[in-house]
Design an enzyme around this catalytic site. Structure first.
Site, PDB file in Angstrom:
ATOM      1  N   VAL A 108      -1.568 -13.146  -7.735  1.00 41.74           N
ATOM      2  CA  VAL A 108      -0.737 -14.297  -8.102  1.00 41.74           C
ATOM      3  C   VAL A 108       0.561 -13.800  -8.729  1.00 41.74           C
ATOM      4  O   VAL A 108       0.550 -13.044  -9.688  1.00 41.74           O
ATOM      5  CB  VAL A 108      -1.454 -15.227  -9.106  1.00 41.74           C
ATOM      6  CG1 VAL A 108      -0.559 -16.402  -9.478  1.00 41.74           C
ATOM      7  CG2 VAL A 108      -2.767 -15.730  -8.537  1.00 41.74           C
ATOM      8  N   GLY A 138       0.814  -1.215   0.000  1.00 46.44           N
ATOM      9  CA  GLY A 138       0.000   0.000   0.000  1.00 46.44           C
ATOM     10  C   GLY A 138       0.847   1.263   0.000  1.00 46.44           C
ATOM     11  O   GLY A 138       0.571   2.212  -0.757  1.00 46.44           O
ATOM     12  N   LYS A 194      -4.998 -12.973  -2.142  1.00 48.30           N
ATOM     13  CA  LYS A 194      -5.166 -14.328  -2.681  1.00 48.30           C
ATOM     14  C   LYS A 194      -5.955 -15.226  -1.738  1.00 48.30           C
ATOM     15  O   LYS A 194      -6.725 -16.063  -2.176  1.00 48.30           O
ATOM     16  CB  LYS A 194      -3.809 -14.953  -2.994  1.00 48.30           C
ATOM     17  CG  LYS A 194      -2.859 -14.959  -1.828  1.00 48.30           C
ATOM     18  CD  LYS A 194      -1.444 -15.250  -2.252  1.00 48.30           C
ATOM     19  CE  LYS A 194      -0.487 -15.072  -1.092  1.00 48.30           C
ATOM     20  NZ  LYS A 194      -0.294 -13.659  -0.704  1.00 48.30           N
ATOM     21  N   GLY A 212       7.233  -8.711  -2.922  1.00 52.95           N
ATOM     22  CA  GLY A 212       7.887  -7.420  -2.761  1.00 52.95           C
ATOM     23  C   GLY A 212       6.883  -6.295  -2.864  1.00 52.95           C
ATOM     24  O   GLY A 212       5.951  -6.341  -3.663  1.00 52.95           O
ATOM     25  N   ALA A 242      -7.098   4.171   4.172  1.00 52.75           N
ATOM     26  CA  ALA A 242      -7.618   3.684   5.450  1.00 52.75           C
ATOM     27  C   ALA A 242      -6.599   2.778   6.135  1.00 52.75           C
ATOM     28  O   ALA A 242      -6.094   1.840   5.517  1.00 52.75           O
ATOM     29  CB  ALA A 242      -8.927   2.921   5.230  1.00 52.75           C
ATOM     30  N   LYS A 296      -2.958 -19.836  -4.629  1.00 50.08           N
ATOM     31  CA  LYS A 296      -2.655 -19.393  -5.992  1.00 50.08           C
ATOM     32  C   LYS A 296      -3.055 -20.462  -7.006  1.00 50.08           C
ATOM     33  O   LYS A 296      -3.534 -20.140  -8.103  1.00 50.08           O
ATOM     34  CB  LYS A 296      -1.180 -19.036  -6.102  1.00 50.08           C
ATOM     35  CG  LYS A 296      -0.861 -17.764  -5.300  1.00 50.08           C
ATOM     36  CD  LYS A 296       0.618 -17.618  -5.003  1.00 50.08           C
ATOM     37  CE  LYS A 296       0.888 -16.340  -4.202  1.00 50.08           C
ATOM     38  NZ  LYS A 296       2.270 -16.299  -3.693  1.00 50.08           N
ATOM     39  N   GLY A 351      14.888 -11.852   5.063  1.00 49.08           N
ATOM     40  CA  GLY A 351      13.564 -11.261   4.867  1.00 49.08           C
ATOM     41  C   GLY A 351      12.711 -11.984   3.843  1.00 49.08           C
ATOM     42  O   GLY A 351      11.669 -11.491   3.437  1.00 49.08           O
ATOM     43  N   ASP A 363      -0.004 -21.024   0.929  1.00 49.90           N
ATOM     44  CA  ASP A 363       0.037 -19.868   0.024  1.00 49.90           C
ATOM     45  C   ASP A 363      -0.009 -20.337  -1.433  1.00 49.90           C
ATOM     46  O   ASP A 363      -0.780 -19.821  -2.240  1.00 49.90           O
ATOM     47  CB  ASP A 363       1.321 -19.067   0.303  1.00 49.90           C
ATOM     48  CG  ASP A 363       1.541 -17.951  -0.691  1.00 49.90           C
ATOM     49  OD1 ASP A 363       0.940 -16.880  -0.521  1.00 49.90           O
ATOM     50  OD2 ASP A 363       2.306 -18.152  -1.659  1.00 49.90           O
TER      51      ASP A 363
END
Lengths: 445, 445
Positions: free
Chosen positions: B133, B18, B106, B309, B46, B206, B188, B202
Site C-alpha cells: 500500500v 525486484g 496487494k 515506482g 527466480a 488497498k 509512464g 487497484d
C-alpha cells in the site's frame, strides 16, 4: 500457542498526558489487551501531590507518592514526569529491574539517551519513545523500522507547535512576533515562560533524537546548532511571502560531506528558514507538526499531524504500550538502539545552504556592481537580485524613509563561513546602509 | 548476547521493483546487515526468462527459473511476481517451510489475505507487506504498531497515483479525462491497459488492506464498494474548483454505525469525491499518494509520499527485510495478524455523506420550491443552493444553451438510499431538464 500474561503497568506522572493515558487505558483497556495478547493492569500512578487537580479523573486508590516502590515489580513503566531528574533515576531503576520503559521525555533522551539505551541493552529491556517527537505523529517507528532498508539523506521537521503557530499568525494575520506570542499564550499554545519553544531548545532536543535515529549515530544535544525565532521580523515574513516563501522554524538532520575536509558526517541544526510556498512543509499551519524526509530510494515523504496535546501524546504512549506488551508476550531479547554507523557530527560551518539577504543601499550608480563584487570576493555566488528604489509617496510627494534602494539577493549554495564573511564585509561597505535580513533557504520548489 | 547469523534471502521476480531490490541490496548490503544484526545473503532470483532485459543489472549466476527450488532452504522469501498465481502457491510453500515472507502483492493480499496470514500463524512465520500500500510511504507499521493504542475512526487515502495524476491534470491543466489519460500514458504513469487504475480496482484492493488493518477485521475485496473515475467530467472538475473543492479518487475505510439497524461495523469504499481545497489531501498533486487518518486520540494524521515506482517500492521491501532479519536474530514466534475485533462489514447503503448535485432546470417561478420539496420528501436536507440563470451572450445577444437555470445543491449528510431516491425523483420531475452531476463530499474544511 501464545501464553496469556497479565502485565503490571506503572505510570509515573499524571499531568495532561498522564491523565489521558489513564483515562484511555480505563476506557479501552480490553481492546488494547486483545491487540497486545496480554492483560494490561495499571497497578498505580505516582504523583507528587495526591490531591492536586487533574485534567481527567484518576481513581484515588491508584495514586501514590512512592514512585520507587511502584516501579518494583512492574513489567512496564511509563515515565511522563518530564525533566531530567528524578525521571532519569526512575527510568534507570526500572530498566535495571528488567522492566520495559515508555517515555515522552525528549529533554532526557537528548541529554542522557546513550546512558539509558545502554542500560536497556545490558538487561535486554526496551526503551520506547514514540511520544517524544511530534506527539501522535508516528515518526520513530517509520525511521527505525520502515526506512531501515533505505538511506536517509535529510530530515526537515516542523517539530515545535508554539513557534509554528506564531510564525503562521505573522504570515496569515499580519501580527508582529510579540502580538502573535501573546495570542499563542492566550490560546494555550505557549507556556508562561516560552523560552524553551521560541529560542529553539525544544526543537533542538527533537533534532538530536531524529538525527541519532536516522543516521544510526549518537548525536548529543550539545552538538545541535540552534537559533530561535526571536529575531524574525514581520518585515521578513512579509518579504518572504512576496517572494513566494514562508518562514518556518526547521529542525534539520542531514547526512553531508564537509567540502573542505571531505569528511562525511551528520549535521543537526535548528533555525528559522525560508521554505518555498510550493513545498509540502509550507502547508503546515497553526500548531501542527510535520516531518519531511528525503531518502535515497523512497524519495520524499512527509508525516503530518498534531505535535502536542495531552490526548494526542497519550495515543503515542499507548501505541508503545501495546508494542511493549506484545514483546513481553512473544519473548526474546530487546533490540539495541543502533548507533553502528557512528558518523562524526559536523559543525554548522560544514553546512551549505542557499541564503536570502536584504540590504539597504545608497541610490547611486555602481552600487549593484560593488555589492556583487563583495559576494564574489568571498566565494558566494548570486542567483537572483531584486532592486527596489524608494519612491516618493504618491499623495504627499514625500520620501517614506531614507533615500536609497533595497536589494534582495538570493544566493546559490554557500558555506556558513563564506556567508558570514560576506555579511561582515557588506556591513563595512560604504555603499550599504544596513543589512536588514539574512535568512537561509531550505527545501527545493 | 545476540548470535550473528547468516540469513538466506530468496527473491521471486525481477521486474522494476525486484531489480531495484537486488541493486540496493548489493550496494548497501553491509549497512543493512549491520542494522539487522544478521548477514543477508541473496541466494537467488527466480525469473521466468533468464535473458529478459532488466531495469537494473542482476549478476547472471543469481538468476534461476526454478522458484520452488529456490524457496527450499531460504530463511526469508521476497515475492515480487505480482498477480494471484503462482504467487500464492510460492508464498504458501515458503510459509509452510517456516520462512518469513515479504510481498508487495496487494491483489493477492486483498483476495487471499486470510489464507496467507493463517498459514503464517500456523508455523509462527511472519508475512510483511509494507510495499503493498502506497509503496515507500510507511503506513502498515504506523497502523499496526504506532496507532495500536488508539481507535481509528476513518482513513481516507489517495492510494492510486495514476488516477491522482489524471484528476490533477484535469484540475490544473484543464485537460479532459481522455487527454489527461493520454498524458499519463505518455509519461509512464498509466499502463497500456489502465482499467485496474481508472476503474478503481487497484484502490479497492488497498482499501481492503487498510480497512482490515485499521479495524482488526478481515475485509474481503468483494465487500469494497467501488466507483472509478471514468465518468468524471471536466465540467465537474471546473465547477468543483469554483466552489472551493477538488475532485480526488478516495479509498475510504471507516468505522461507523448503520443508522437504520444500529449495527456498528466497517465500511470500505472507493469513489471520486469532492475534497475541500483547505483539506491536507487537496495538496496532494501529480502521481503522489497520501493517507489521511482520523483517530480518536491522535486526531488527524497524514502520510505523504511516492505511491509507486521501482526504487521507492524497493525501499519499503528492504525495510521489511531488515525487520524480518531482526526477528530472526531476536527469535520468538511471529505476531498473528489481528482480526480480533471481527466487526461486520457494512454495505454502501449504511454510509452517509454530504453530496453536491447539479441540475439544469427550467427558468420559471417556483422551480426552486419544487426542487426543495423533492429533497425534503426523501429526507435529504439541503445545506446550500446556488442558482445561475443562463445569460444571453453579451456580444451577440444569443443564448449560449437551453434557456433555463442551473442549480447546484449541497446537502447535509444523507444516506445513499435517500440520495438515490432523490436523484431518481429529480430525473422524473417536469421542472428538471437534467441531473448533470452527483458527487459525494468528503473531508471537513
Amino acid at each position: 500457542m501464545i501464553e496469556y500474561r497479565n502485565l503490571r503497568v506503572a505510570l509515573l506522572g499524571a499531568g495532561s498526558v498522564g491523565a489521558q493515558v489513564v483515562s484511555l487505558l480505563l476506557k479501552h483497556g480490553d481492546e488494547l489487551a486483545q491487540r497486545s495478547g496480554a492483560g494490561l493492569e495499571l497497578v498505580g500512578v505516582a504523583v507528587r501531590d495526591i490531591d492536586a487537580p487533574r485534567s481527567a479523573e484518576i481513581p484515588k486508590h491508584l495514586l501514590t507518592t512512592d514512585a520507587e516502590g511502584l516501579i518494583v515489580g512492574a513489567d512496564i513503566v511509563i515515565e511522563l514526569i518530564g525533566g531530567l531528574e528524578p525521571a532519569r533515576s526512575y527510568i534507570l531503576q526500572a530498566l535495571n529491574s528488567g522492566a520495559d520503559v515508555i517515555t515522552a521525555n525528549k529533554a532526557l533522551l537528548a541529554t542522557h539517551g546513550p546512558e539509558l539505551f545502554d542500560a536497556a541493552e545490558q538487561v535486554g529491556a526496551q526503551l520506547y519513545y514514540e511520544a517524544a517527537v511530534a506527539a501522535a505523529i508516528p515518526i520513530i517507528r517509520p525511521l527505525r523500522d520502515s526506512l531501515a532498508g533505505d538511506r536517509i539523506r535529510r530530515i526537515m521537521g516542523i517539530v515545535n507547535g508554539t513557534t509554528n503557530f506564531i510564525l503562521d499568525r505573522m504570515d496569515t494575520a499580519g501580527e508582529s512576533l510579540e502580538t502573535a506570542l501573546k495570542t499563542a499564550t492566550e490560546l494555550g499554545y505557549a507556556e508562561a515562560d516560552p523560552t524553551a519553544d521560541i529560542e529553539g531548545y525544544d526543537a533542538a532536543q527533537k533534532a538530536a533524537i531524529l538525527a541519532s535515529l536516522a543516521f544510526h549515530t549518537t548525536v548529543p544535544i550539545g552538538k545541535v546548532y540552534r537559533e530561535g525565532i526571536t529575531s524574525v521580523t514581520l518585515e521578513q515574513v512579509d518579504a518572504a511571502r512576496k517572494a513566494g516563501y514562508v518562514v518556518k522554524l526547521l529542525a534539520i538532520a542531514e547526512r553531508l560531506v564537509d567540502k573542505e575536509t571531505g569528511t562525511e558526517g551528520v549535521s543537526a541544526r535548528v533555525y528559522p528558514a525560508l521554505v518555498p510556498r510550493t513545498h509540502p512543509l509550507a502547508t503546515v499551519h497553526a500548531a501542527k507538526n510535520a516531518v519531511f524526509i528525503e531518502a535515497e530510494a523512497a524519495g520524499d515523504l512527509m508525516f503530518y499531524g498534531a505535535g502536542a496535546g495531552g490526548i494526542e501524546t497519550a495515543s503515542a504512549v499507548l501505541g508503545d504500550l501495546v508494542s511493549a506488551a506484545r514483546r513481553h508476550v512473544i519473548g526474546g531479547p530487546g533490540l539495541a538502539e543502533s548507533t553502528d554507523a557512528n558518523l562524526p557530527i559536523l559543525p554548522i560551518s560544514s553546512v551549505t545552504t542557499r541564503y536570502q539577504i536584504s540590504l539597504s543601499v545608497v541610490d547611486q550608480p555602481g552600487v549593484l556592481a560593488a555589492v556583487a563584487m563583495l559576494f564574489s570576493t568571498h566565494g558566494v555566488s548570486i542567483e537572483t537580485v531584486e532592486q527596489t528604489v524608494a519612491q516618493p509617496d504618491p499623495l504627499t510627494g514625500e520620501m517614506a524613509g531614507m533615500p536609497g534602494a533595497t536589494l534582495v539577493i538570493g544566493t546559490h549554495e554557500a558555506s556558513e563561513s563564506d556567508l558570514s564573511a560576506t555579511v561582515l564585509a557588506l556591513g563595512e561597505s560604504s555603499v550599504v546602509s544596513s543589512v536588514t535580513s539574512v535568512l537561509r533557504v531550505e527545501g527545493s520548489e
